[in-house]
Design an enzyme around this catalytic site. Sequence first.
Site, PDB file in Angstrom:
ATOM      1  N   CYS A  39     -12.180 -16.936  20.617  1.00  0.00           N
ATOM      2  CA  CYS A  39     -12.534 -16.058  19.504  1.00  0.00           C
ATOM      3  C   CYS A  39     -13.341 -16.806  18.436  1.00  0.00           C
ATOM      4  O   CYS A  39     -14.502 -17.116  18.656  1.00  0.00           O
ATOM      5  CB  CYS A  39     -11.283 -15.394  18.936  1.00  0.00           C
ATOM      6  SG  CYS A  39     -11.666 -13.906  17.966  1.00  0.00           S
TER       7      CYS A  39
ATOM      8  N   HIS B  34      -8.463 -13.178  23.565  1.00  0.00           N
ATOM      9  CA  HIS B  34      -7.350 -14.069  23.235  1.00  0.00           C
ATOM     10  C   HIS B  34      -6.462 -14.308  24.463  1.00  0.00           C
ATOM     11  O   HIS B  34      -5.411 -13.683  24.614  1.00  0.00           O
ATOM     12  CB  HIS B  34      -6.518 -13.483  22.088  1.00  0.00           C
ATOM     13  CG  HIS B  34      -7.185 -13.597  20.761  1.00  0.00           C
ATOM     14  ND1 HIS B  34      -6.956 -14.651  19.900  1.00  0.00           N
ATOM     15  CD2 HIS B  34      -8.107 -12.805  20.164  1.00  0.00           C
ATOM     16  CE1 HIS B  34      -7.687 -14.494  18.814  1.00  0.00           C
ATOM     17  NE2 HIS B  34      -8.406 -13.390  18.950  1.00  0.00           N
TER      18      HIS B  34
ATOM     19  N   GLU C 173      -4.596 -16.762  24.953  1.00  0.00           N
ATOM     20  CA  GLU C 173      -3.364 -17.471  24.571  1.00  0.00           C
ATOM     21  C   GLU C 173      -2.194 -16.525  24.327  1.00  0.00           C
ATOM     22  O   GLU C 173      -1.030 -16.961  24.336  1.00  0.00           O
ATOM     23  CB  GLU C 173      -3.618 -18.333  23.324  1.00  0.00           C
ATOM     24  CG  GLU C 173      -3.524 -17.621  21.989  1.00  0.00           C
ATOM     25  CD  GLU C 173      -4.689 -16.684  21.677  1.00  0.00           C
ATOM     26  OE1 GLU C 173      -4.615 -15.958  20.658  1.00  0.00           O
ATOM     27  OE2 GLU C 173      -5.687 -16.664  22.434  1.00  0.00           O
TER      28      GLU C 173
END
Length: 259
Positions: free
Chosen positions: A111, A219, A221
């Site tokens: 990002c 994202h 993660e």
Amino acid sequence: MSRSPVVLVPACNRWLGDHPFHVAGRKYVDFARLAGALPLVVPRLEPHEIDEALDLADGVLLTGSPSNVHPSAFGEEVHDPSLPLDPERDAWTLPLIKRALARGVPIFGICRGTQEVNVALGGSLHQAVQEMPGLADHREAESAPLDEQYGPAHEVDVVRGGALEAAVGLPRFEVNSLHGQGVKTLAAGLRVEAVAPDGLVEAFSMPGAPGFMLCVQWHPEWQAADNPVSVRLLQAFGAAVRQYRDRVRGPLPAAATTA
């Protein structure tokens, strides 16, 4: 026995009450650990400290953040003064990126981190993707629960023959979407790895880099251990940082391996 590869995780700058703090999202630290690395959260660095930090590093994980890259870094005025900025982070991460790439240190961008890489290498950003003709609104619904904000938002189409396809082995897959800025002009030397249905760049790499470099706009993660695509991405990054560690640092001394 071998050393865990060390991955630098740049911190952002926040005021908590009347005091300035360096902060890093736990989900990014966890992502580095899932990749098999030892995460090292790095505060603001002075110019002369960047190479010293890279001397410790086997990889760099450029994180997302509520803040945007300051538009002055790509020659524009601030479009929306209400949005958060972090010029202190920009001041050292942008030169860090170029120095890490020159060394062949593996880089994974997420990002804001993806946007930092593009800007550091001479690219530009849309400050408000949702205002661009033909582009969708890629922002999350801030009033929604986190699981909805980070839920699947759209598919990305993977460009064949690139680093992303090699990592995930899929022609397309769903991703979340929580960003207002996005790639406008891709920096020279970068290769598009995936695009959103509206054509916005969702991932890129640098084929000419001496080391691993892959950046994604979504994202991965978020709940990474439960997402097959995220697992493949962190495995690819983990393999790259281990290879860098082994090439640059070599095996542990005999005394350390028998202790």
